[in-house]
Design an enzyme around this catalytic site. Structure first.
Site, mmCIF file in Angstrom:
data_model
loop_
_atom_site.group_PDB
_atom_site.id
_atom_site.type_symbol
_atom_site.label_atom_id
_atom_site.label_comp_id
_atom_site.label_asym_id
_atom_site.label_seq_id
_atom_site.Cartn_x
_atom_site.Cartn_y
_atom_site.Cartn_z
ATOM 1 N N GLY A 24 0.828 -1.199 0.000
ATOM 2 C CA GLY A 24 0.000 0.000 0.000
ATOM 3 C C GLY A 24 0.860 1.244 0.000
ATOM 4 O O GLY A 24 1.713 1.415 0.872
ATOM 5 N N CYS A 64 -5.653 10.101 0.461
ATOM 6 C CA CYS A 64 -5.577 11.496 0.898
ATOM 7 C C CYS A 64 -5.094 12.415 -0.207
ATOM 8 O O CYS A 64 -5.708 13.434 -0.502
ATOM 9 C CB CYS A 64 -4.659 11.604 2.108
ATOM 10 S SG CYS A 64 -4.393 13.301 2.655
ATOM 11 N N GLY A 68 -8.827 12.455 -1.678
ATOM 12 C CA GLY A 68 -9.284 12.712 -0.326
ATOM 13 C C GLY A 68 -8.931 14.105 0.151
ATOM 14 O O GLY A 68 -9.310 15.108 -0.470
ATOM 15 N N CYS A 69 -8.183 14.167 1.235
ATOM 16 C CA CYS A 69 -7.925 15.429 1.945
ATOM 17 C C CYS A 69 -7.457 16.559 1.041
ATOM 18 O O CYS A 69 -7.952 17.683 1.138
ATOM 19 C CB CYS A 69 -6.871 15.227 3.027
ATOM 20 S SG CYS A 69 -6.843 13.628 3.818
ATOM 21 N N LYS A 72 -10.011 17.645 -1.731
ATOM 22 C CA LYS A 72 -11.186 18.116 -0.974
ATOM 23 C C LYS A 72 -10.965 19.506 -0.413
ATOM 24 O O LYS A 72 -11.809 20.386 -0.530
ATOM 25 C CB LYS A 72 -11.495 17.097 0.126
ATOM 26 C CG LYS A 72 -12.612 17.464 1.090
ATOM 27 C CD LYS A 72 -12.135 18.176 2.328
ATOM 28 C CE LYS A 72 -11.103 17.440 3.118
ATOM 29 N NZ LYS A 72 -11.599 16.270 3.820
ATOM 30 N N TYR A 205 -18.777 12.419 6.894
ATOM 31 C CA TYR A 205 -18.083 13.691 6.659
ATOM 32 C C TYR A 205 -17.761 13.855 5.181
ATOM 33 O O TYR A 205 -17.771 14.973 4.655
ATOM 34 C CB TYR A 205 -16.823 13.803 7.530
ATOM 35 C CG TYR A 205 -15.703 12.861 7.181
ATOM 36 C CD1 TYR A 205 -14.715 13.234 6.283
ATOM 37 C CD2 TYR A 205 -15.611 11.607 7.777
ATOM 38 C CE1 TYR A 205 -13.673 12.374 5.965
ATOM 39 C CE2 TYR A 205 -14.576 10.749 7.465
ATOM 40 C CZ TYR A 205 -13.606 11.138 6.562
ATOM 41 O OH TYR A 205 -12.576 10.276 6.246
ATOM 42 N N LEU A 208 -21.000 15.242 3.550
ATOM 43 C CA LEU A 208 -21.270 16.646 3.848
ATOM 44 C C LEU A 208 -20.210 17.563 3.238
ATOM 45 O O LEU A 208 -20.528 18.673 2.785
ATOM 46 C CB LEU A 208 -21.353 16.859 5.352
ATOM 47 C CG LEU A 208 -22.438 16.062 6.098
ATOM 48 C CD1 LEU A 208 -22.590 16.566 7.528
ATOM 49 C CD2 LEU A 208 -23.774 16.101 5.380
ATOM 50 N N GLU A 209 -18.968 17.120 3.221
ATOM 51 C CA GLU A 209 -17.919 17.941 2.608
ATOM 52 C C GLU A 209 -18.139 18.081 1.103
ATOM 53 O O GLU A 209 -18.060 19.190 0.558
ATOM 54 C CB GLU A 209 -16.550 17.320 2.881
ATOM 55 C CG GLU A 209 -16.098 17.463 4.324
ATOM 56 C CD GLU A 209 -14.804 16.745 4.623
ATOM 57 O OE1 GLU A 209 -14.146 17.093 5.621
ATOM 58 O OE2 GLU A 209 -14.441 15.827 3.856
ATOM 59 N N SER A 227 -30.117 8.194 8.480
ATOM 60 C CA SER A 227 -30.426 8.394 9.904
ATOM 61 C C SER A 227 -29.762 9.673 10.411
ATOM 62 O O SER A 227 -30.249 10.766 10.147
ATOM 63 C CB SER A 227 -29.985 7.174 10.731
ATOM 64 O OG SER A 227 -28.615 6.879 10.506
ATOM 65 N N GLY A 297 -20.056 5.195 3.306
ATOM 66 C CA GLY A 297 -19.098 4.381 4.044
ATOM 67 C C GLY A 297 -18.056 3.784 3.124
ATOM 68 O O GLY A 297 -18.170 3.834 1.894
ATOM 69 N N HIS A 475 -7.515 39.064 21.101
ATOM 70 C CA HIS A 475 -8.754 39.773 20.757
ATOM 71 C C HIS A 475 -8.536 40.678 19.532
ATOM 72 O O HIS A 475 -7.521 41.358 19.444
ATOM 73 C CB HIS A 475 -9.189 40.633 21.949
ATOM 74 C CG HIS A 475 -10.526 41.274 21.777
ATOM 75 N ND1 HIS A 475 -11.699 40.552 21.799
ATOM 76 C CD2 HIS A 475 -10.873 42.568 21.557
ATOM 77 C CE1 HIS A 475 -12.708 41.380 21.617
ATOM 78 N NE2 HIS A 475 -12.242 42.604 21.463
ATOM 79 N N GLU A 480 -10.546 32.946 21.021
ATOM 80 C CA GLU A 480 -10.565 33.458 22.396
ATOM 81 C C GLU A 480 -11.802 33.022 23.165
ATOM 82 O O GLU A 480 -11.824 33.081 24.401
ATOM 83 C CB GLU A 480 -10.445 34.971 22.419
ATOM 84 C CG GLU A 480 -11.666 35.714 21.900
ATOM 85 C CD GLU A 480 -11.557 37.237 22.075
ATOM 86 O OE1 GLU A 480 -11.043 37.680 23.116
ATOM 87 O OE2 GLU A 480 -11.983 37.955 21.157
#
Length: 504
Positions: A24, A64, A68-69, A72, A205, A208-209, A227, A297, A475, A480
């Protein structure tokens, strides 16, 4: 004159071809192989990407980097730019009345970057003297693999140790038309045409992403949810993410599952019809769209490795490898890291660190194990969600519901004030009552990932609530707010969003 004695040390021939074979070539496998090579081991990496049902494939680097990451985050940023353009108008910038987005240009830029990384990985392996084989490896016995390249040529290789780092691939539902007409996240980042009206199936995720950046790039998006949202994450935060996405114009179909996909018209994009059923009421609906993207999934890529033949224990439900705390499988010289191991986090930095630590133990006399608890992560939805440690639900289950209190509040980023952006952000600290230690950190806000990375160190070092209280805030920033959380859930006090990151 007496003969000169030969004092040269004669090395014994290697018993195996390699000290370590990594199966891999994703982030974890590459990290482990390079660290092992640095420690003097003779190492090889075997990596082969099977095409998706529509033919998408990619180079060295794993999920990734390729699907992937990395892509994305780039597309997420591209979508956020539209928000920034809208905000700019409130800040006095004069911009065009209507902006247009060219999907193909974004895809080309993303793929160019990925290609450069693929090349860089190959170069780095060569520089480390790690042998790279673009071939699919399966086990013959606990010290031997058979490798088949893209031309069908076979060859066997032996190694003293193995690391399995094959990752996971997306699931498809067993319904008519799924693999013929739908795509997954393995396809979307290189899709050769604008996806058009899209139905994203799933509540992960990834779902939704993808739904989030597609909407941000200007496409009509519906997300079909069986669900709950973001299973495994803090559910209060998950619902806040969903609420914000609905405010952005994304439609959620709760309680529905797809039953059939048909093609109405071919094209780029095609015209599709997806049929779905409500799992509670039995209601049937039909939606016409251009793209169906499944994010329901992923399954570990262990099915074809012949692991059963050599005695490696695999969870039959998940196809994941069962390992010890040292990532050792049921076969003593075979290890596994990353998404493919049972019961651990599916995150790229986790795979990388676990791989490096494992190589250190195998070849560097180290005993350090991977910490799988205090790991920060972020969901890159239109309003990001960052977290570290336990969700509220997990903390109450692990430490006792009466031993947990939650400090939380809403807050309004200062940057939102001028643009009059609706909605509010949310901050939460999950705290053990008996020792006041923070065991969970959660934030739903812009740039949540950047905020979470720093605060994760506090959790790793065992910070208590008083440590957060004693920290001076910067600030005006969003971060904060975590230095002044004084409302507990147990108090029942109503949350009201304050401005300037929770400041005055």
């Amino acid at each position: 004159m007496p003969p000169v004695e030969n004092t040269a040390v004669v090395e014994e021939p290697r018993k195996y071809d390699y000290d370590l074979i990594v199966v891999g070539g994703g982030s974890g496998g590459l990290a482990a192989s390079k660290r092992a090579a640095d420690l003097g081991a003779k190492v090889a990496v075997f990596d082969f990407v099977k095409p998706t049902p529509i033919g998408t494939t990619w180079g060295l680097g794993g999920t990734c980097v390729n699907v992937g990451c990395v892509p994305k985050k780039l597309m997420h940023h591209g979508a956020l730019l539209k928000q920034h353009i809208n905000d700019a108008k409130s800040y006095g910038w004069k911009v065009g009345e209507k902006e247009t987005h060219v999907w193909g240009e974004l895809v080309e830029k993303v793929q160019n970057h990925i290609g450069s990384q693929n090349f860089g990985f190959r170069v780095s392996l060569r520089e480390k003297s790690v042998q790279y084989h673009n071939a699919y490896a399966t086990f013959v016995d606990q010290h031997t693999v058979n490798a088949v390249d893209k031309r069908g040529r076979e060859k066997t290789y032996t190694s003293e140790n193995f690391i399995i780092a094959v990752g996971m691939r997306p699931n498809y539902p067993d319904i008519p038309g799924a693999k013929e007409y739908a795509i997954t996240s393995d396809d979307i980042f290189s899709l050769g045409y604008a996806p058009g009206k899209t139905v994203v199936v799933g509540a992960s995720y990834i779902s939704l992403e993808c739904g989030g950046f597609l909407k941000g790039l200007g496409f009509d998006v519906t997300i079909m949810v069986r669900s709950i949202l973001l299973r495994g994450f803090d559910q209060e935060c998950a619902e806040r993410v969903g609420d914000y996405m609905k405010e952005e114009g994304i439609e959620f179909m709760r309680g529905f599952v797809p039953t059939k996909i048909t093609q109405i018209e071919p094209g780029t994009p095609p015209k599709l019809k997806i049929e779905a059923k409500n799992t509670k009421t039995g209601e049937m609906v039909e939606i016409e769209c251009n793209t169906v993207l499944f994010a329901i999934g992923r399954t570990a890529c262990t099915e074809s490795l012949n692991l059963e033949k050599i005695g490696v224990q695999v969870n039959p439900k998940t196809a994941k490898i069962v390992v010890s705390e040292a990532e050792q499988s049921s076969v003593e010289n075979i290890y596994a890291i990353g998404d493919v191991i049972e019961g651990k986090l599916e995150l790229t930095p986790v795979a990388i660190q676990a791989g490096q630590l494992l190589a250190n133990r195998l070849f560097g006399n180290s005993a350090t194990l991977m910490d799988y608890v205090n790991v920060p992560t972020t969901v890159f939805t239109p309003l990001e969600y960052g977290c570290c440690g336990y969700s509220e639900e997990e903390a109450r289950e692990k430490f006792g519901k009466d031993n947990i209190d939650v400090f939380h509040n809403l807050f309004q980023p200062l940057e939102w004030v001028v643009s009059e952006k609706p909605g509010a952000c949310y901050a939460k600290l999950v705290c053990k009552i008996d020792d006041n230690r923070i065991v969970g950190y959660h934030v739903v806000a812009p740039n949540a990932g950047e905020m979470t990375q720093g605060f994760a160190l506090a959790l790793r070092l065992g910070a208590k609530k008083e440590d957060f209280d004693a920290l001076n805030g910067i600030h005006p920033t969003n971060a904060e707010v975590f230095t002044m959380l004084d409302i507990t859930k147990s108090s029942g006090k109503e949350l009201v969003a304050s401005g300037c990151g929770g400041g005055a």
